[in-house]
Design a protein around this motif. Structure first.
Motif, PDB file in Angstrom:
ATOM      1  N   PHE A  31      -5.401  34.971  -4.679  1.00  7.06           N
ATOM      2  CA  PHE A  31      -4.375  35.563  -5.229  1.00  7.06           C
ATOM      3  C   PHE A  31      -4.642  35.107  -7.415  1.00  7.06           C
ATOM      4  O   PHE A  31      -3.598  35.910  -7.688  1.00  7.06           O
ATOM      5  CB  PHE A  31      -2.994  33.749  -5.056  1.00  7.06           C
ATOM      6  CG  PHE A  31      -2.077  33.281  -3.647  1.00  7.06           C
ATOM      7  CD1 PHE A  31      -2.811  35.365  -2.853  1.00  7.06           C
ATOM      8  CD2 PHE A  31      -1.767  32.633  -3.125  1.00  7.06           C
ATOM      9  CE1 PHE A  31      -2.268  35.240  -1.633  1.00  7.06           C
ATOM     10  CE2 PHE A  31      -1.313  32.908  -2.347  1.00  7.06           C
ATOM     11  CZ  PHE A  31      -1.447  34.248  -1.148  1.00  7.06           C
ATOM     12  N   LYS A  34      -3.478  39.777  -8.054  1.00  6.08           N
ATOM     13  CA  LYS A  34      -2.219  39.577  -8.884  1.00  6.08           C
ATOM     14  C   LYS A  34      -1.995  41.389 -10.463  1.00  6.08           C
ATOM     15  O   LYS A  34      -1.370  41.335  -9.629  1.00  6.08           O
ATOM     16  CB  LYS A  34      -2.703  38.589 -10.639  1.00  6.08           C
ATOM     17  CG  LYS A  34      -1.138  38.135 -11.815  1.00  6.08           C
ATOM     18  CD  LYS A  34      -0.277  37.415 -10.365  1.00  6.08           C
ATOM     19  CE  LYS A  34       0.982  37.815 -10.571  1.00  6.08           C
ATOM     20  NZ  LYS A  34       1.552  39.286 -11.357  1.00  6.08           N
ATOM     21  N   TYR A  78      -3.847  43.639  -9.029  1.00  7.99           N
ATOM     22  CA  TYR A  78      -3.719  44.611  -7.711  1.00  7.99           C
ATOM     23  C   TYR A  78      -2.613  45.009  -6.868  1.00  7.99           C
ATOM     24  O   TYR A  78      -2.756  45.458  -5.956  1.00  7.99           O
ATOM     25  CB  TYR A  78      -4.829  44.255  -7.148  1.00  7.99           C
ATOM     26  CG  TYR A  78      -6.178  44.337  -7.536  1.00  7.99           C
ATOM     27  CD1 TYR A  78      -6.713  45.718  -8.824  1.00  7.99           C
ATOM     28  CD2 TYR A  78      -6.930  43.440  -7.842  1.00  7.99           C
ATOM     29  CE1 TYR A  78      -7.629  45.211  -9.375  1.00  7.99           C
ATOM     30  CE2 TYR A  78      -7.781  43.353  -9.363  1.00  7.99           C
ATOM     31  CZ  TYR A  78      -8.271  44.450 -10.153  1.00  7.99           C
ATOM     32  OH  TYR A  78      -9.589  44.129 -10.562  1.00  7.99           O
ATOM     33  N   VAL A  79      -1.460  43.762  -6.911  1.00  5.49           N
ATOM     34  CA  VAL A  79      -0.442  44.142  -5.622  1.00  5.49           C
ATOM     35  C   VAL A  79       0.279  45.435  -6.399  1.00  5.49           C
ATOM     36  O   VAL A  79       0.971  46.047  -4.832  1.00  5.49           O
ATOM     37  CB  VAL A  79       1.063  42.987  -6.041  1.00  5.49           C
ATOM     38  CG1 VAL A  79       2.102  42.935  -5.016  1.00  5.49           C
ATOM     39  CG2 VAL A  79      -0.027  41.489  -5.943  1.00  5.49           C
ATOM     40  N   TRP A 139      -2.044  45.023  -0.024  1.00  2.00           N
ATOM     41  CA  TRP A 139      -2.498  44.035  -0.510  1.00  2.00           C
ATOM     42  C   TRP A 139      -1.307  43.735  -1.463  1.00  2.00           C
ATOM     43  O   TRP A 139      -0.663  43.602  -2.727  1.00  2.00           O
ATOM     44  CB  TRP A 139      -4.139  43.374  -2.204  1.00  2.00           C
ATOM     45  CG  TRP A 139      -3.892  42.661  -2.701  1.00  2.00           C
ATOM     46  CD1 TRP A 139      -2.941  42.103  -4.494  1.00  2.00           C
ATOM     47  CD2 TRP A 139      -4.235  41.212  -2.158  1.00  2.00           C
ATOM     48  NE1 TRP A 139      -3.208  41.026  -4.885  1.00  2.00           N
ATOM     49  CE2 TRP A 139      -3.759  40.149  -2.957  1.00  2.00           C
ATOM     50  CE3 TRP A 139      -3.965  41.127  -0.518  1.00  2.00           C
ATOM     51  CZ2 TRP A 139      -3.896  38.534  -3.118  1.00  2.00           C
ATOM     52  CZ3 TRP A 139      -4.334  39.278  -0.701  1.00  2.00           C
ATOM     53  CH2 TRP A 139      -4.795  38.523  -1.608  1.00  2.00           C
ATOM     54  N   GLU A 178       0.194  39.184  -1.015  1.00 10.89           N
ATOM     55  CA  GLU A 178       0.239  37.808  -0.581  1.00 10.89           C
ATOM     56  C   GLU A 178       0.383  36.545   0.443  1.00 10.89           C
ATOM     57  O   GLU A 178      -0.170  35.990   1.298  1.00 10.89           O
ATOM     58  CB  GLU A 178       0.531  36.495  -1.611  1.00 10.89           C
ATOM     59  CG  GLU A 178      -0.096  37.196  -2.965  1.00 10.89           C
ATOM     60  CD  GLU A 178       0.111  36.229  -4.784  1.00 10.89           C
ATOM     61  OE1 GLU A 178       1.635  36.009  -4.574  1.00 10.89           O
ATOM     62  OE2 GLU A 178      -0.248  36.834  -5.704  1.00 10.89           O
ATOM     63  N   GLY A 179       1.227  37.726   0.819  1.00 10.81           N
ATOM     64  CA  GLY A 179       1.719  37.309   2.430  1.00 10.81           C
ATOM     65  C   GLY A 179       1.398  38.149   3.655  1.00 10.81           C
ATOM     66  O   GLY A 179       1.586  38.166   4.762  1.00 10.81           O
ATOM     67  N   LEU A 180      -0.347  38.903   2.962  1.00  8.89           N
ATOM     68  CA  LEU A 180      -0.664  39.758   4.162  1.00  8.89           C
ATOM     69  C   LEU A 180      -1.311  38.967   4.925  1.00  8.89           C
ATOM     70  O   LEU A 180      -1.299  40.018   6.671  1.00  8.89           O
ATOM     71  CB  LEU A 180      -1.641  40.709   3.504  1.00  8.89           C
ATOM     72  CG  LEU A 180      -2.560  41.517   3.764  1.00  8.89           C
ATOM     73  CD1 LEU A 180      -1.810  42.296   4.125  1.00  8.89           C
ATOM     74  CD2 LEU A 180      -3.753  42.044   2.790  1.00  8.89           C
TER      75      LEU A 180
END
Lengths: 374, 306
Positions: free
Chosen positions: B110, B114, B116-117, B218, B220-222
């Motif tokens: 995470f 950041k 690359y979201v 990509w 964070e909930g991936l």
């Protein structure tokens, strides 16, 4: 003996840790003193602020108010809807001297914002989406929200005129009133131009489930759906899946046009700059805060994405005509006679709910034309 | 596009099995190697997320998704070796370290992920096997991800290697009885560390599949717990690599049932259908278990069976 000295050693470490902890709070006092002349605003997001979705829409507004004179904005991302948000708010108030806070996620309000607001009665808390009630909630809290179902209705108009299979797809997270209102408005918009259009609905069960959202998009497209839209926190995956499969898509929260250059029709976007600016101005001039701030297209709380190149001229014209009526004011999307998808009449002939009607914020049905169940 | 109606359900299950199962397969194969050597690595969830992030980042920066896969493999290997080395220390519990690695991996991903979201990275290609059909739905379903092919081949290769090669036997011996391996002169800790490293490498590649193929983004909930599920799948598959393939396909397919039924209009109880993969696992576990013996096939040195 050896044990005793070890305990003594530990005590020494603890004492040192306490001392540094106390020192660390002192620099925190300095910005507070400096902040007297400037309005310090704290913005708190539940996810990353560049998620092509809910948080990005809020962050765009924060970026605008940052440029206002006499304003300092501090932001924190990925704050869970737990005790965490209380700690973050307290530290923004204590250490940075924030006097206006935007806790932007729905789940922050009760009990977290309410609890912190009682402790700091001089700080204003402008929460997104909650139903603020006079007498029940503190006067230094308030909620702002937009009637985005107006944009969803317009999306539906464009989708209904674009679809060849007459099947639209809606991927939703949870069956709560705000979501149902969007599904219904989208479907009614589409059926206003072609009553044979239906919307297939899939609930994924949570706000951010990328794999399940992609599966939902694929299975809808397999069923012949050729326009997809959604109500999840980050529509990125769904928009990309639709583009890859070569169908049309309507965006949500923020513009995802760059993710789907071929299939992006239009989208329903928040324009949080309007309520943010109003709260900032009230805080600067010392006026009491507007505790219940609502608005739609007319008030500039929401907006539609610029039309994508795959939307036809006729569809744009039709949607623009409806949009014109909405911005004039007094336009009611939900009016009788209206049946739900089980055949029951939910709004009787002759009665209409204006957008501001709180009844609409308690919606618990799916209108005729939606294939799905709450 | 033709109307396929009810055929959509089996088609979606097949499609789900092909699209969703790869990370389950790669992670469970990795865990299979690790557990065969007598260690458990619960940190694979963190390694999966780290692999997803580093794969996406490198693919975006270099423009080549295969370099991303390589980077994910390296990140996974590094974290796996870290777990393996930590567990070599005396009186260190591998489950506790695994939870530590899980939190460390996700936190690190995470933190570095950041920027690359938002950008879009180049994706891995797929192998289209559906050209024989004129139905666009079947063509879409039969887009075979190359990493799935690699995973399936690897499963059969591992199965063969565990039975027939010298190092396969060494790994199994270390996992079944450390004392026997020591008596034979094999370095138990080295073998276990290498096996944990290999497990991490595969989990890293599994992560790259998530971010570079499906769902191909990509955030964070991936992963949302897929790494943990894969660890459970190993027990379900009775520590047999080939069974991991069936378990992963079953899991991928079962996950597609919920959305597919909703799309054809079976809308009641969708929360129940969302739980389908887990209900299925529970059912099979209950059917396959016996009060009279311990889990068949479990390596003797595993801390959960010891």
């Amino acid at each position: 003996m050896a044990d005793d000295s070890r305990i003594e050693g530990r005590r020494r470490v603890l004492r040192a840790a306490l001392a540094t902890g106390a020192l660390a709070t002192i620099p925190g006092l300095i910005p507070r003193a400096l902040a007297q002349s400037k309005l310090v605003i704290g913005v708190i997001y539940v996810g990353p602020k560049d998620d092509y979705g809910y948080n990005q829409a809020q962050a765009q507004a924060a970026a605008v108010i940052r440029k206002m004179p006499g304003v300092t904005v501090i932001e924190q991302e990925k704050v869970a809807e737990t005790m965490d948000v209380q700690k973050v708010m307290a530290s923004m108030i204590e250490q940075d001297g924030a006097t206006l806070i935007f806790p932007t996620s729905f789940g922050y309000f009760d009990p977290h914002v309410l609890r912190v607001a009682e402790k700091y009665p001089k700080v204003r808390f402008a929460h997104c989406g909650g139903l603020w009630t006079k007498g029940k909630h503190p006067a230094n809290t308030g909620s702002y929200f937009g009637y985005i179902d107006e944009c969803q209705y317009l999306d539906g108009v464009v989708a209904g005129m674009t679809s060849k299979t007459k099947k639209l797809g809606f991927i939703a997270a949870k069956p709560i009133p705000q979501v149902l209102r969007n599904i219904n408005a989208f479907t009614m918009g589409a059926r206003s131009v072609d009553p044979s259009v239906t919307t297939r609905l899939i609930f994924t069960g949570d706000w951010s489930l990328p794999v399940k959202e992609a599966e939902a998009a694929n299975t809808l497209i397999d069923q012949g759906v050729d326009v997809v839209t959604c109500h999840v926190d980050s529509p990125k995956v769904i928009v990309e899946a639709a583009e890859r499969r070569g169908v049309y898509v309507c965006g949500y929260h923020a513009s995802q046009a760059t993710l789907a250059p071929k299939g992006y029709l239009t989208g329903a976007e928040w324009n949080w700059v309007t309520p943010y600016t109003e709260h900032v101005k009230a805080a600067q001039s010392g006026q009491p805060m507007n505790n219940f701030l609502r608005g739609g297209l007319k008030e500039g709380f929401v907006k539609t994405s610029p039309y994508g190149k795959s939307s036809s001229e006729a569809a744009r014209k039709k949607a623009d005509a409806v949009k014109g009526e909405m911005t004039k004011g007094g336009y009611a999307i939900f009016k009788g006679p209206l049946k739900d998808n089980t055949g029951k009449t939910v709004i009787a002939t002759g009665s209409a709910h204006q957008q501001t009607d709180p009844v609409l914020e308690q919606m618990n049905y799916l209108v005729d034309g939606v294939i799905g169940k709450i | 596009m033709t109307d396929i109606g009810w055929w959509g359900v089996p088609l979606a299950v097949l499609g789900g099995a092909i699209r969703v199962s790869t990370p389950f397969l790669l992670v469970s194969l990795g865990e299979c190697i690790t557990e065969k050597s007598g260690r458990i690595n619960l940190g694979l969830e963190g390694i999966l997320v780290m692999g997803a992030m580093s794969g996406y980042a490198v693919s975006y920066l270099s423009g080549n998704p295969w370099l991303g896969v390589l980077a994910a493999a390296c990140a996974g290997l590094a974290l796996g070796l870290l777990h393996g080395t930590l567990c070599n220390l005396p009186r260190v519990n591998d489950i506790a370290v695994g939870i530590g690695i899980m939190l460390f991996g996700t936190g690190l991903a995470f933190y570095f992920g950041k920027p690359y979201v938002q950008p879009q990275a180049p994706m891995l290609p797929s192998i289209p096997l559906g050209a024989w059909s004129d139905s666009p739905q079947i063509q879409a379903v039969l887009q075979i991800p190359p990493l799935l092919v690699i995973g399936v081949v690897l499963a059969f290769a591992l199965d063969w290697a565990f039975r027939n090669t010298r190092w396969g036997l060494v790994v199994r011996m270390v996992g079944d009885s450390a004392d026997a391996a020591r008596a034979m002169g094999y370095p138990v800790n080295v073998v276990r560390t290498l096996c944990t490293g290999a497990g991490g490498l595969l989990a890293g590649i599994g992560g790259a599949f998530l971010s570079l193929y499906y769902p191909g983004s990509w955030s964070e909930g991936l992963s949302s717990g897929q790494g943990l599920m894969a660890v459970a799948l190993v027990i379900f598959a009775r520590w047999q690599p080939v069974h991991c393939v069936y378990a992963a396909l079953l899991f991928g397919g079962a996950g597609a049932v919920g959305p597919a039924l909703q799309s054809v209009g079976i809308t009641s109880g969708y929360y129940l259908f969302s739980a389908a993969p887990y209900v299925l696992t529970l059912g099979i576990m209950i059917a396959a278990s016996s009060p009279r013996r311990t889990l068949a096939g479990a390596p003797g040195e595993l801390s959960i069976v010891r």
